[in-house]
Design a protein around this motif. Structure first.
Motif, PDB file in Angstrom:
ATOM      1  N   LEU A 295      11.507   4.911   1.379  1.00 31.14           N
ATOM      2  CA  LEU A 295      12.044   6.138   1.621  1.00 31.14           C
ATOM      3  C   LEU A 295      11.260   7.381   1.414  1.00 31.14           C
ATOM      4  O   LEU A 295      11.165   8.323   1.904  1.00 31.14           O
ATOM      5  CB  LEU A 295      13.218   6.306   1.087  1.00 31.14           C
ATOM      6  CG  LEU A 295      14.488   5.455   1.511  1.00 31.14           C
ATOM      7  CD1 LEU A 295      15.840   5.320   0.594  1.00 31.14           C
ATOM      8  CD2 LEU A 295      14.944   5.413   3.050  1.00 31.14           C
ATOM      9  N   LYS A 296      10.629   7.186   0.263  1.00 31.24           N
ATOM     10  CA  LYS A 296       9.461   8.323  -0.262  1.00 31.24           C
ATOM     11  C   LYS A 296       8.464   8.437   0.689  1.00 31.24           C
ATOM     12  O   LYS A 296       7.714   9.450   0.926  1.00 31.24           O
ATOM     13  CB  LYS A 296       8.925   7.867  -1.657  1.00 31.24           C
ATOM     14  CG  LYS A 296      10.002   7.772  -2.582  1.00 31.24           C
ATOM     15  CD  LYS A 296       9.488   7.350  -4.105  1.00 31.24           C
ATOM     16  CE  LYS A 296      10.494   7.138  -4.959  1.00 31.24           C
ATOM     17  NZ  LYS A 296       9.874   6.667  -6.301  1.00 31.24           N
ATOM     18  N   HIS A 297       8.110   7.369   1.543  1.00 34.28           N
ATOM     19  CA  HIS A 297       6.886   7.538   2.491  1.00 34.28           C
ATOM     20  C   HIS A 297       7.756   7.952   3.942  1.00 34.28           C
ATOM     21  O   HIS A 297       6.802   8.076   4.800  1.00 34.28           O
ATOM     22  CB  HIS A 297       6.489   6.140   2.541  1.00 34.28           C
ATOM     23  CG  HIS A 297       5.498   5.847   1.535  1.00 34.28           C
ATOM     24  ND1 HIS A 297       4.076   6.182   1.579  1.00 34.28           N
ATOM     25  CD2 HIS A 297       5.891   5.151   0.293  1.00 34.28           C
ATOM     26  CE1 HIS A 297       3.726   5.532   0.018  1.00 34.28           C
ATOM     27  NE2 HIS A 297       4.816   5.094  -0.456  1.00 34.28           N
ATOM     28  N   GLY A 298       9.082   8.188   4.027  1.00 30.37           N
ATOM     29  CA  GLY A 298       9.580   8.616   5.386  1.00 30.37           C
ATOM     30  C   GLY A 298       9.426   7.635   6.247  1.00 30.37           C
ATOM     31  O   GLY A 298       9.389   8.040   7.674  1.00 30.37           O
ATOM     32  N   ILE A 299       9.345   6.448   6.014  1.00 32.93           N
ATOM     33  CA  ILE A 299       9.191   5.050   6.835  1.00 32.93           C
ATOM     34  C   ILE A 299      10.437   4.339   6.739  1.00 32.93           C
ATOM     35  O   ILE A 299      10.825   3.907   5.821  1.00 32.93           O
ATOM     36  CB  ILE A 299       8.021   4.411   6.525  1.00 32.93           C
ATOM     37  CG1 ILE A 299       6.632   5.103   6.681  1.00 32.93           C
ATOM     38  CG2 ILE A 299       7.735   3.077   7.496  1.00 32.93           C
ATOM     39  CD1 ILE A 299       5.544   4.366   5.910  1.00 32.93           C
TER      40      ILE A 299
ATOM     41  N   ALA B 210       0.414  -1.613   4.320  1.00 36.73           N
ATOM     42  CA  ALA B 210       1.567  -1.341   5.569  1.00 36.73           C
ATOM     43  C   ALA B 210       1.307   0.205   5.708  1.00 36.73           C
ATOM     44  O   ALA B 210       1.194   0.695   6.638  1.00 36.73           O
ATOM     45  CB  ALA B 210       2.490  -2.066   5.417  1.00 36.73           C
ATOM     46  N   TYR B 211       1.564   0.977   4.438  1.00 37.76           N
ATOM     47  CA  TYR B 211       1.617   2.418   4.551  1.00 37.76           C
ATOM     48  C   TYR B 211       0.323   2.957   5.010  1.00 37.76           C
ATOM     49  O   TYR B 211       0.220   4.048   5.675  1.00 37.76           O
ATOM     50  CB  TYR B 211       1.895   2.801   3.245  1.00 37.76           C
ATOM     51  CG  TYR B 211       3.027   2.554   2.462  1.00 37.76           C
ATOM     52  CD1 TYR B 211       4.209   2.238   3.244  1.00 37.76           C
ATOM     53  CD2 TYR B 211       3.168   2.172   1.152  1.00 37.76           C
ATOM     54  CE1 TYR B 211       5.403   1.914   2.415  1.00 37.76           C
ATOM     55  CE2 TYR B 211       4.104   1.971   0.394  1.00 37.76           C
ATOM     56  CZ  TYR B 211       5.467   1.857   1.203  1.00 37.76           C
ATOM     57  OH  TYR B 211       6.539   1.209   0.507  1.00 37.76           O
ATOM     58  N   SER B 212      -0.914   2.305   5.124  1.00 42.85           N
ATOM     59  CA  SER B 212      -2.125   2.879   5.398  1.00 42.85           C
ATOM     60  C   SER B 212      -2.171   3.043   6.909  1.00 42.85           C
ATOM     61  O   SER B 212      -2.840   3.705   7.377  1.00 42.85           O
ATOM     62  CB  SER B 212      -3.347   2.100   5.149  1.00 42.85           C
ATOM     63  OG  SER B 212      -3.140   0.683   5.602  1.00 42.85           O
TER      64      SER B 212
ATOM     65  N   LYS C  92      25.044  12.573   0.743  1.00 49.02           N
ATOM     66  CA  LYS C  92      24.228  13.938   0.262  1.00 49.02           C
ATOM     67  C   LYS C  92      23.335  13.669  -0.976  1.00 49.02           C
ATOM     68  O   LYS C  92      22.439  14.270  -1.098  1.00 49.02           O
ATOM     69  CB  LYS C  92      25.456  14.820  -0.101  1.00 49.02           C
ATOM     70  CG  LYS C  92      26.127  14.969   1.125  1.00 49.02           C
ATOM     71  CD  LYS C  92      27.641  16.119   0.538  1.00 49.02           C
ATOM     72  CE  LYS C  92      28.067  16.613   1.809  1.00 49.02           C
ATOM     73  NZ  LYS C  92      29.433  17.474   1.381  1.00 49.02           N
ATOM     74  N   GLU C  93      23.714  12.416  -1.773  1.00 46.03           N
ATOM     75  CA  GLU C  93      22.893  12.335  -2.901  1.00 46.03           C
ATOM     76  C   GLU C  93      22.750  10.688  -3.247  1.00 46.03           C
ATOM     77  O   GLU C  93      23.891   9.981  -2.964  1.00 46.03           O
ATOM     78  CB  GLU C  93      23.493  12.913  -4.332  1.00 46.03           C
ATOM     79  CG  GLU C  93      23.557  14.347  -3.978  1.00 46.03           C
ATOM     80  CD  GLU C  93      24.152  15.038  -5.495  1.00 46.03           C
ATOM     81  OE1 GLU C  93      24.135  14.435  -6.567  1.00 46.03           O
ATOM     82  OE2 GLU C  93      24.908  16.286  -5.221  1.00 46.03           O
ATOM     83  N   GLY C  94      21.693  10.278  -3.586  1.00 50.57           N
ATOM     84  CA  GLY C  94      21.488   8.978  -4.053  1.00 50.57           C
ATOM     85  C   GLY C  94      20.866   8.091  -3.014  1.00 50.57           C
ATOM     86  O   GLY C  94      20.334   8.694  -1.810  1.00 50.57           O
ATOM     87  N   ILE C  95      20.745   6.902  -3.235  1.00 51.72           N
ATOM     88  CA  ILE C  95      20.117   5.929  -2.347  1.00 51.72           C
ATOM     89  C   ILE C  95      21.056   4.858  -2.024  1.00 51.72           C
ATOM     90  O   ILE C  95      21.759   4.154  -2.970  1.00 51.72           O
ATOM     91  CB  ILE C  95      18.897   5.292  -2.698  1.00 51.72           C
ATOM     92  CG1 ILE C  95      17.819   6.502  -2.955  1.00 51.72           C
ATOM     93  CG2 ILE C  95      18.207   4.408  -1.718  1.00 51.72           C
ATOM     94  CD1 ILE C  95      16.515   5.926  -3.417  1.00 51.72           C
TER      95      ILE C  95
ATOM     96  N   GLN D 251      15.187  -3.997  -3.728  1.00 46.20           N
ATOM     97  CA  GLN D 251      15.080  -2.804  -4.462  1.00 46.20           C
ATOM     98  C   GLN D 251      13.554  -2.032  -3.915  1.00 46.20           C
ATOM     99  O   GLN D 251      13.553  -0.772  -3.977  1.00 46.20           O
ATOM    100  CB  GLN D 251      14.938  -3.023  -5.856  1.00 46.20           C
ATOM    101  CG  GLN D 251      16.275  -3.571  -6.522  1.00 46.20           C
ATOM    102  CD  GLN D 251      16.324  -3.635  -7.971  1.00 46.20           C
ATOM    103  OE1 GLN D 251      15.143  -3.654  -8.491  1.00 46.20           O
ATOM    104  NE2 GLN D 251      17.442  -3.397  -8.691  1.00 46.20           N
ATOM    105  N   ILE D 252      12.767  -2.755  -3.482  1.00 53.17           N
ATOM    106  CA  ILE D 252      11.580  -2.015  -3.046  1.00 53.17           C
ATOM    107  C   ILE D 252      11.855  -1.162  -1.711  1.00 53.17           C
ATOM    108  O   ILE D 252      11.075  -0.126  -1.657  1.00 53.17           O
ATOM    109  CB  ILE D 252      10.410  -3.051  -2.389  1.00 53.17           C
ATOM    110  CG1 ILE D 252       9.684  -3.784  -3.868  1.00 53.17           C
ATOM    111  CG2 ILE D 252       9.509  -2.575  -1.648  1.00 53.17           C
ATOM    112  CD1 ILE D 252       8.756  -4.822  -3.405  1.00 53.17           C
ATOM    113  N   LEU D 253      12.885  -1.460  -1.143  1.00 61.06           N
ATOM    114  CA  LEU D 253      13.158  -0.519   0.254  1.00 61.06           C
ATOM    115  C   LEU D 253      13.493   0.930  -0.349  1.00 61.06           C
ATOM    116  O   LEU D 253      13.376   1.874   0.382  1.00 61.06           O
ATOM    117  CB  LEU D 253      14.553  -1.080   0.705  1.00 61.06           C
ATOM    118  CG  LEU D 253      14.530  -2.681   1.551  1.00 61.06           C
ATOM    119  CD1 LEU D 253      16.015  -2.800   1.910  1.00 61.06           C
ATOM    120  CD2 LEU D 253      13.572  -2.378   2.603  1.00 61.06           C
TER     121      LEU D 253
END
Length: 213
Positions: free
Chosen positions: A122-126, A90-92, A202-205, A116-118
């Protein structure tokens, strides 16, 4: 593809009404049994991926026939779950949004792993969400705005040890610069009282679960 949405169907609980939640231009990815579900619903997966240990050989042949691309993995020699493999593809497409159906079900281990995969998306900005009959689940590490919809309740659950600097605006129970730690129940069953509610951290997920009975 700034406005692209990818819809992933994986092998948990799948229901016919999920098809009604699709957009006409969604890119469809089927993970293992999720690929068969799409084919059975007369939809053509853009990509079918997985070890396909949850389908029969006859079903797999139909998946091969009706999918634009099939990626079959060894069921033993692989490090990622079928859902995470689907996310990799999907990222591709560099989508604006990913929605996942069938990520929850009777296997609690798979359900927890998929939720937890969610945090990785976030690291991909999606923007990525898991949708089932009663819940819409997403995650944030910054700011998210929710509009009043079919879901009655909003619950906030930390995905990291602590989530700090939580501000809630437009909610029945507001918070200001609050801290939630794993195991805290302070964020359960809130409600939006304005046309929209904004969550800022501000911090965390933070896991954000919209739910209805």
């Amino acid at each position: 593809m700034p406005n692209t949405r990818v819809a992933i169907f994986t092998g948990g609980d799948l229901h016919e009404e999920y098809i009604e939640k699709l957009n006409a231009d969604d890119i469809l990815i089927g993970a293992d049994y999720g690929a068969w579900y799409l084919v059975h619903q007369q939809l053509k997966p853009t990509i079918a991926v997985g070890d396909f240990d949850s389908v029969s050989e006859e079903q797999y042949k139909r998946i091969e026939e009706y999918s634009h691309q099939v990626v079959r993995c060894d069921p033993i020699d692989k490090d990622l779950s079928d859902t995470e493999l689907a996310l990799k593809y999907a990222y591709s497409f560099h989508p604006a949004e990913i929605v996942i159906f069938g990520a929850t079900g009777s296997r609690l281990d798979h359900t927890l792993a998929n939720i937890q995969i969610l945090s990785k998306t976030l690291k991909h900005g999606i923007r990525c969400s898991i949708i089932n009959r009663n819940n819409l689940i997403t995650a944030t590490d910054s700011r998210i705005t929710l509009h009043k919809n079919e879901y009655d309740y909003i619950s906030l659950i930390p995905l990291t040890t602590e989530v700090r600097g939580i501000d809630l605006d437009g909610f029945m129970y507001p918070l200001s610069d609050a801290v939630l730690s794993i195991g805290d129940s302070l964020g359960i069953s809130n409600q939006i009282v304005s046309s929209a509610g904004t969550i800022t951290i501000k911090e965390g997920i933070l896991l954000v679960i919209q739910s209805k009975d």
